[in-house]
Design an enzyme around this catalytic site. Structure first.
Site, mmCIF file in Angstrom:
data_model
loop_
_atom_site.group_PDB
_atom_site.id
_atom_site.type_symbol
_atom_site.label_atom_id
_atom_site.label_comp_id
_atom_site.label_asym_id
_atom_site.label_seq_id
_atom_site.Cartn_x
_atom_site.Cartn_y
_atom_site.Cartn_z
ATOM 1 C CB ALA A 73 -0.994 0.021 1.286
ATOM 2 N N GLY A 127 -0.056 -5.792 0.971
ATOM 3 C CA GLY A 127 -1.008 -6.139 0.072
ATOM 4 C C GLY A 127 -0.805 -6.629 -1.093
ATOM 5 C CD GLU A 148 -3.020 -8.460 2.891
ATOM 6 O OE1 GLU A 148 -3.789 -9.069 4.152
ATOM 7 O OE2 GLU A 148 -3.000 -7.513 2.884
ATOM 8 C CD GLU A 153 0.523 -5.903 5.610
ATOM 9 O OE1 GLU A 153 0.113 -5.910 4.432
ATOM 10 O OE2 GLU A 153 1.460 -6.787 5.947
#
Length: 733
Positions: A76, A115, A118, A138
């Protein structure tokens, strides 16, 4: 550490590649940054459009998702956190990919972080280049993986391995990812081409066993005991940080709840962290660590206008503990090193020690040995042809000045002369040379080959080129370099002095070393001030105080507690007179099982000593609460930080915060001392300092700095606006 990404271009091109066996979509952006983010609306929209088209067109048999310019996805863009999200939501997009009826293969090159990983986990297969790195970092930003990472990863690789990766944010290599089961194949060739070939091989096969969200999560037989043990370990290592603890709770949900409920729990926990002060602090620090590379000096020199000179060969003078670590750092970075130690016995010992350090590091990293990069000598003349010298002898001004005079005569013209000093005057050293503009300080922190911080100290005559060269060299050897001005103690040690003073004064007034250390450790420091003192050696500070004329022979008289018209505590001097130097002697503020011991234990002798000291000086012990311990130690340190900003020794609060997090153990989840002051409220910090200064008028360190007063009077502007006041003294905000 999570990488920041820039918004990707909203323009997309979808290429339909036809061949004899299948059709494969490759997502390619026409413009944008190297690091693309699935959180970016344009990226999400492009993926959704691509998937809809791929699933709709019967001639398409499989899909390959890849990144741009050899990077899959860096996660991100944290600068967009808190902004209103537009475009398709991330989690439904990921679920759509996983539910696809056609094989979706992730071609991972460069990085798949946060992300990005993910997204890759939502694909049915993952092909990684051998040099790729993967991870869910994160937690280092005060968050947890919020798009199914805490639910899918434990289902894929098991609970213990997933917990370790998620709670630490550690990156793994492609080889380790393959071993763990995160990826299906690793290639040394083009990962996209390999993914295309792989996609062709799996077309038409059932995907029921490839959708990670449908996997049952492995459930340890002693589930409660496993998570209780992990939670205990994480709480201890987190030292007050809430994100690692919350990550454990999210993984626990993966084990105990159905997938859909686990996703709901992950979202709830993410929302709690997202609005926390710790997340704000960690994200501030993320950018602060990058901001320090954009250095500037009061003379107008800047990072973007000052060009560093290439350094190929460097010399290290003095091979004690610091010199050895510096030599190792330089050799590991590929520099040709001349290591000089004038004492033959110490030279031999240093050579063996450096070799051992390099061998251990090479074994740990799986890298080749760097022995060939170091040449040893017992003569300063060996430094005659180097590009840069780092002097690392004892912290003795007379000795350093003598060495700088010799180096100035020996070294070729244009050689940069740097001193690894923690406090001494760089300008005084420069005055001993023929070219003072080539002199800067390079203050490494012990152990020098491990600690990430480097203070680059510029004197009034240091050239922009010299500062730029030292900053660039620090970067090349893996340090976070911070440019600071020349004064006693520079930034880190100058701020440390009032912090230590308050700890001593608290002992005089009734506190114990155990109490003070406990409060500081509960705040998040890895070690309290007195344990650190025992570790580094009480005699180190004692030597400095004696050189400054602060240690008086008669430590029982009134003069012992007043030096230079201000309060002074001789407690450390008295312990040193007893031969109590800390861990090295087995006795200091604590007692240890033996000299060199590491486990600090309360010492009844020390408590009696404090009682006798107070009685001798007419001091009445009082109860001191945790708040006073924390405020007096931290606010005195912070107050000095404001004075440093006012004096122009540091260009901005970010410089101070990075120095204290990396060099002095300030808890990262509290952002740094200046950020902490901003979070507490400058008006509150000012009020408490004024109160303590009224109670202790003989302690100048508690008198609020005028910059702090100005900022508080100006409405307590947020930390990112402090530079306006610093750079424009008459600014009214």
């Amino acid at each position: 550490m999570c990488r920041a990404s820039l918004p990707f271009s909203a323009t997309w091109k979808l290429y339909l590649e036809r061949n004899s066996r299948c059709n494969v979509f490759r997502r390619i952006g026409t413009a944008g940054s190297t690091w693309w983010s699935p959180q970016c609306a344009a990226v999400r929209q492009g993926i959704v459009d691509m998937m809809h088209r791929a699933l709709r067109e019967p001639e398409v048999k499989s899909v390959v998702i890849c990144g741009q310019d050899g990077k899959f996805c860096g996660g991100a863009d944290i600068r967009e956190f808190g902004a209103k999200m537009s475009g398709p939501p991330l989690v439904p997009m990921i679920h759509m990919i996983e539910a696809a009826a056609k094989p979706v293969v992730a071609a991972i090159e460069g990085v798949a972080l946060g992300g990005g990983l993910e997204l890759a986990l939502s694909c049915h297969y993952r092909i990684a280049h051998s040099k790729a790195r993967l991870g869910l970092p994160e937690v280092t930003l005060g968050l947890l993986p919020g798009a199914g990472g805490t639910q899918r990863l434990p289902r894929l690789i098991g609970v213990p391995a997933a917990l370790e990766l998620i709670t630490t944010g550690r990156h793994v290599t492609a080889a380790e990812a393959l071993q763990l089961g995160i990826v299906d194949e690793v290639t040394d060739q083009n990962a996209v081409d390999a993914a295309v070939k792989f996609a062709q091989s799996v077309e038409g096969k059932s995907l029921d066993a490839r959708r990670i969200g449908t996997f049952p999560c492995p459930r340890p037989p002693d589930l409660d005991a496993v998570f209780e043990k992990v939670m205990k370990e994480v709480r201890r290592s987190a030292r007050g940080a809430i994100a690692p603890v919350t990550c454990v709770q999210a993984v626990h949900a993966a084990v105990t709840l159905p997938y859909a409920k686990g996703m709901e729990r992950e979202r709830e926990l993410f929302s709690t962290l997202f609005t926390s002060g710790q997340a704000r602090a960690l994200q501030y620090y993320f950018f602060a660590q990058r901001a320090v590379s954009r250095w500037s000096t009061p003379s107008g020199a800047r990072w973007d206008t000052s060009k560093p000179r290439p350094v190929r060969k460097a010399a290290v003078i003095g091979l004690g503990t610091m010199g050895r670590g510096i030599s190792v750092s330089l050799a590991q970075a590929g520099f040709s090193v001349v290591a000089v130690e004038t004492q033959e016995k110490q030279l031999l010992e240093a050579k063996q020690a450096v070799s051992g350090m390099l061998e251990r590091d090479a074994k740990r990293r799986g890298a080749p040995l760097a022995h060939g990069n170091i040449k040893y000598s017992c003569s300063l003349k060996a430094a005659a042809d180097v590009d840069l010298v780092i002097e690392a002898v004892f912290e003795d001004m007379a000795l350093k000045k003598a060495i700088f005079r010799q180096l100035s005569a020996i070294c070729k013209p244009g050689t940069f002369l740097c001193s690894n000093t923690s406090a001494l005057d760089i300008d005084e050293l420069a005055s001993q040379t023929q070219s003072p503009e080539l002199v800067v300080g390079m203050h490494f922190f012990a152990p020098a080959h491990v600690m990430k911080l480097l203070e680059v100290v510029y004197g009034p005559r240091s050239s922009p080129e010299a500062v730029a060269t030292a900053m660039q060299m620090g970067k090349k050897i893996g340090k976070v370099s911070v440019a600071v001005g020349n004064c006693r103690g520079f930034v880190g040690n100058r701020m440390l002095k009032p912090y230590l003073e308050q700890a001593f004064f608290l002992l005089e007034e009734g506190a114990t070393p155990e109490q003070v250390d406990q409060v500081l450790e509960e705040f998040g420091f890895p070690m309290g001030v007195f344990k650190v003192s025992d570790l580094s050696g009480l005699d180190v500070g004692w030597k400095v105080r004696k050189a400054d004329g602060l240690v008086v022979p008669d430590s029982t008289g009134k003069s012992a507690r007043i030096q230079g018209g201000r309060r002074y505590s001789p407690l450390g001097d008295l312990l040193c007179e007893q031969g109590r130097f800390g861990q090295k002697t087995g006795r200091g503020w604590y007692q240890y099982d033996k000299p060199g011991g590491r486990v600090a234990k309360s010492d009844p002798w020390l408590h009696r000593f404090l009682e006798e000291y107070r009685a001798r000086h007419g001091l009445v012990a009082r109860r001191i609460d945790q708040q006073e311990v924390l405020e007096r130690c931290l606010y005195a340190l912070i107050n000095e930080g404001f004075q440093i900003l006012q004096d122009g020794i540091a260009a901005g609060p970010e410089d101070i915060d990075v120095i204290y997090v990396l060099g002095y153990g300030w808890p990262r989840h509290r952002g740094g001392p200046m950020f902490f002051a901003d979070m507490v409220g400058l008006d509150k910090v000012l009020d408490r300092l004024e109160r303590y200064h009224q109670l202790h008028p003989d302690v100048p360190g508690l008198k609020p700095c005028s910059l702090l007063r100005k900022l508080a009077a100006g409405g307590c502007p947020p930390i990112h606006r402090w530079r306006e006041v610093i750079q424009k003294p008459h600014s009214q905000l």
